[in-house]
Design a protein around this motif. Structure first.
Motif, mmCIF file in Angstrom:
data_model
loop_
_atom_site.group_PDB
_atom_site.id
_atom_site.type_symbol
_atom_site.label_atom_id
_atom_site.label_comp_id
_atom_site.label_asym_id
_atom_site.label_seq_id
_atom_site.Cartn_x
_atom_site.Cartn_y
_atom_site.Cartn_z
ATOM 1 N N LEU A 276 93.419 -23.399 81.419
ATOM 2 C CA LEU A 276 92.925 -22.376 80.542
ATOM 3 C C LEU A 276 93.269 -21.005 80.963
ATOM 4 O O LEU A 276 92.162 -19.953 81.062
ATOM 5 C CB LEU A 276 91.530 -22.661 80.112
ATOM 6 C CG LEU A 276 90.745 -21.782 78.987
ATOM 7 C CD1 LEU A 276 91.550 -21.663 77.655
ATOM 8 C CD2 LEU A 276 89.281 -22.144 78.940
ATOM 9 N N CYS A 277 94.208 -20.504 81.472
ATOM 10 C CA CYS A 277 94.603 -19.189 81.951
ATOM 11 C C CYS A 277 94.389 -18.169 80.863
ATOM 12 O O CYS A 277 94.058 -17.091 81.184
ATOM 13 C CB CYS A 277 95.917 -19.234 82.628
ATOM 14 S SG CYS A 277 97.250 -19.763 81.660
ATOM 15 N N ALA A 278 94.821 -18.717 79.629
ATOM 16 C CA ALA A 278 94.461 -18.167 78.446
ATOM 17 C C ALA A 278 93.034 -18.028 77.834
ATOM 18 O O ALA A 278 92.754 -18.073 76.914
ATOM 19 C CB ALA A 278 95.455 -18.348 77.309
ATOM 20 N N HIS A 279 92.095 -17.585 78.856
ATOM 21 C CA HIS A 279 90.809 -17.697 78.552
ATOM 22 C C HIS A 279 90.408 -16.230 78.152
ATOM 23 O O HIS A 279 89.544 -16.014 77.169
ATOM 24 C CB HIS A 279 89.954 -18.312 79.580
ATOM 25 C CG HIS A 279 88.564 -18.633 79.426
ATOM 26 N ND1 HIS A 279 87.641 -18.957 80.357
ATOM 27 C CD2 HIS A 279 87.831 -18.509 78.204
ATOM 28 C CE1 HIS A 279 86.393 -19.366 79.592
ATOM 29 N NE2 HIS A 279 86.688 -19.132 78.481
ATOM 30 N N ALA B 209 90.153 -11.721 72.480
ATOM 31 C CA ALA B 209 90.625 -12.714 73.504
ATOM 32 C C ALA B 209 92.158 -12.590 73.518
ATOM 33 O O ALA B 209 93.062 -11.551 73.840
ATOM 34 C CB ALA B 209 90.205 -13.932 73.336
ATOM 35 N N PHE B 210 92.739 -13.547 72.925
ATOM 36 C CA PHE B 210 94.411 -13.672 72.816
ATOM 37 C C PHE B 210 94.782 -13.558 71.348
ATOM 38 O O PHE B 210 94.056 -14.238 70.545
ATOM 39 C CB PHE B 210 94.983 -14.658 73.579
ATOM 40 C CG PHE B 210 94.886 -14.799 75.079
ATOM 41 C CD1 PHE B 210 95.903 -14.169 75.764
ATOM 42 C CD2 PHE B 210 93.386 -15.121 75.731
ATOM 43 C CE1 PHE B 210 95.636 -13.894 77.188
ATOM 44 C CE2 PHE B 210 93.571 -14.865 77.145
ATOM 45 C CZ PHE B 210 94.404 -14.396 77.729
ATOM 46 N N THR B 211 95.849 -12.942 71.138
ATOM 47 C CA THR B 211 96.456 -13.271 69.722
ATOM 48 C C THR B 211 97.188 -14.229 69.408
ATOM 49 O O THR B 211 97.517 -15.065 70.319
ATOM 50 C CB THR B 211 97.511 -11.666 69.472
ATOM 51 O OG1 THR B 211 98.669 -12.100 70.316
ATOM 52 C CG2 THR B 211 96.945 -10.467 69.793
ATOM 53 N N ASP C 68 89.141 -20.506 65.932
ATOM 54 C CA ASP C 68 87.989 -20.104 64.647
ATOM 55 C C ASP C 68 86.680 -19.861 65.255
ATOM 56 O O ASP C 68 86.084 -20.265 64.216
ATOM 57 C CB ASP C 68 88.353 -21.138 63.256
ATOM 58 C CG ASP C 68 89.829 -20.764 62.816
ATOM 59 O OD1 ASP C 68 90.613 -20.155 63.304
ATOM 60 O OD2 ASP C 68 89.911 -21.382 61.601
ATOM 61 N N GLN C 69 86.451 -19.674 66.208
ATOM 62 C CA GLN C 69 85.087 -19.416 66.763
ATOM 63 C C GLN C 69 84.299 -18.491 65.949
ATOM 64 O O GLN C 69 83.170 -18.678 65.653
ATOM 65 C CB GLN C 69 84.823 -19.495 68.315
ATOM 66 C CG GLN C 69 83.383 -19.615 68.851
ATOM 67 C CD GLN C 69 83.291 -19.183 70.080
ATOM 68 O OE1 GLN C 69 84.244 -19.068 70.870
ATOM 69 N NE2 GLN C 69 82.215 -19.389 70.647
ATOM 70 N N MET C 70 85.142 -17.129 66.070
ATOM 71 C CA MET C 70 84.298 -16.092 65.485
ATOM 72 C C MET C 70 84.873 -15.635 64.040
ATOM 73 O O MET C 70 84.298 -14.647 63.444
ATOM 74 C CB MET C 70 84.131 -14.982 66.590
ATOM 75 C CG MET C 70 84.148 -15.587 67.979
ATOM 76 S SD MET C 70 82.903 -14.881 68.971
ATOM 77 C CE MET C 70 82.914 -15.827 70.422
ATOM 78 N N SER C 71 86.180 -16.034 64.031
ATOM 79 C CA SER C 71 86.966 -15.561 62.678
ATOM 80 C C SER C 71 88.026 -16.683 62.556
ATOM 81 O O SER C 71 88.579 -17.328 63.528
ATOM 82 C CB SER C 71 87.422 -14.177 63.018
ATOM 83 O OG SER C 71 88.544 -14.118 64.111
#
Ligand SMILES: [Zn+2]
Length: 426
Positions: free
Chosen positions: A184-187, A229-231, A254-257
């Protein structure tokens, strides 16, 4: 017909849930047997059926282990398919600030949030990370978890992501829970790249992902695709590279949007899309069409006081494979409690107790692409099972956040026996 030889026999379960049934509704999928028995040999299930038919079908080998499950529920070992179990430091101070009314921004300004965990994890040695994870895994086992996913994502550099994943790799030989590793380097964008996020994405694509693939340290690659976070494009670049190198995708989506993370999961043929609090109808349809598993993480919705909960009912009714997990992590779900996740899935995600249990066993195993081995009890499956001290499986969600675990079996060996007083918990 000759009888099947067994070295472990579980008898007379009041409620045996094999998860080996088929059909759309949970009752059928549960494969429920009142008065059930399970026979295993050399770490695999050889037979399940009514206790009354055991003797005609199974021959216990000399010295076979016997478990009397009278009055108890027997299930497959639970599968916690989304955890961040390896990390250093804690954020109890931040929790206290939050409870006293501090906002996320104030906490971030004081150096809190994910960056605090990144700092502590970078400072910790691989040995320290292993030592810190062991008691967490012991608490997970006490809730009946026998297999779990474990993510990196607090290192955010080549050396520290590799260090985290090596720690994940060492843990299964030190305790009973089997682990599935996810890169999960894209955390988060690490602080030193705050002004040059493209450079960090480049680092992931050119170094972190290939190094991890070369070392064979992770089966999956995950990305947190979200505002802050990441796009979607960054997630696609990192997960796409990982896919080329043999690591399947999973996403924090889709956790926050709803900003395209589930559509990316569908596009990449991800194993799972997790969180889904803000899932739209179009997003649900995309996941369904692509056969992506949906993983519910209600403990973090509760912990962050961030409703809505993910639409578990709609996901189940649409025929998606639904998984359920704790999301154990130091910031947004500080709990190893599988029982709490089962209860919340019923109270807030709209699942029934049977569906929640299915989602935490077979559904979770499928989300990790290991349902050919774990998550159900049928001939040939790994002998991972739990004896719960309650007469029916509904108690597992109903008796909120309380473990009923009496005995845990991993690969045919008893690895945990709870103190007797807990056996009255039902
Ligand atoms: Zn997570």
């Amino acid at each position: 017909m000759s009888r099947l030889e067994a070295d472990l026999i579980v008898r007379n379960a009041a409620d045996l849930c094999t998860m080996a049934g088929t059909g759309a509704d949970a009752a059928a999928r549960l494969g429920r047997l009142r008065g059930g028995a399970v026979a295993c040999r050399e770490g695999r299930v050889v037979w399940t059926g009514p206790d009354a038919e055991l003797e005609a079908n199974v021959e216990p080998l000399a010295g076979a282990a016997r478990i009397d499950a009278t009055g108890c529920t027997v299930t497959p070992g639970l599968v916690d398919c989304h955890t961040h179990v390896v990390f250093a430091g804690d954020r109890a101070d931040e929790f206290a600030l939050r409870c006293a009314g501090a906002t996320y921004l104030e906490i971030a300004r004081r150096g809190g949030g994910i960056r605090a965990t990144v700092r502590a994890t970078r400072e910790a040695s691989e040995d320290t990370l292993v030592e810190l994870a062991l008691p967490r895994l012991a608490r997970m086992l006490a809730h009946g978890v026998t297999t779990a996913e474990a993510k990196s994502g607090y290192g955010l550099s080549v050396a520290d992501e590799l260090k985290m994943l090596r720690a994940v790799g060492r843990l299964p030989s030190l305790q009973p829970i089997e682990l599935v590793a996810t890169l999960l380097c894209a955390h988060a964008i690490p602080p030193e790249y705050a002004e040059s996020r493209e450079a960090y994405v480049e680092l992931c694509v050119r170094e972190i992902v290939p190094e991890v693939a070369r070392a064979g340290l992770a089966r999956f690659c995950d990305a947190f695709v979200e505002k802050g976070a990441f796009t979607v494009d960054e997630g696609r670049a990192i997960l796409g590279r990982a896919k080329e190198l043999g690591m399947k995708a999973r996403l924090h989506a889709d956790q926050m949007s709803a900003m395209g993370a589930v559509e990316l999961a569908a596009e990449l043929g991800a194993a799972s899309a997790d969180h889904l609090e803000y899932l739209t109808d179009a997003g649900l349809a995309a996941l369904a069409a692509a056969g992506v598993s949906a993983v519910l993480l209600p403990v973090s919705t509760l912990f962050l006081k961030q409703e809505p909960y993910a639409p578990g009912r709609r996901l189940w009714d649409a025929g998606l494979n639904v998984g359920l997990a704790t999301n154990l992590n130091p910031g947004s779900a500080t709990s190893e409690n599988a029982s709490l996740a089962l209860g919340l899935a019923c109270l807030f995600n709209g699942l029934t107790p049977s569906e929640a249990l299915f989602a935490f066993t077979k559904g979770a195993a499928r989300a990790l692409l290991i349902d050919d081995r774990v998550g159900s009890l049928a001939p040939g499956m790994q002998a991972d099972l739990v004896v719960h001290a309650c007469e029916s499986h509904e108690h597992l969600a109903y008796h909120l956040a309380v473990s009923h675990v009496r005995t845990v079996v991993k690969k045919g060996k008893v690895v945990l026996e709870a103190p007797v007083e807990r056996c009255r918990a039902g």
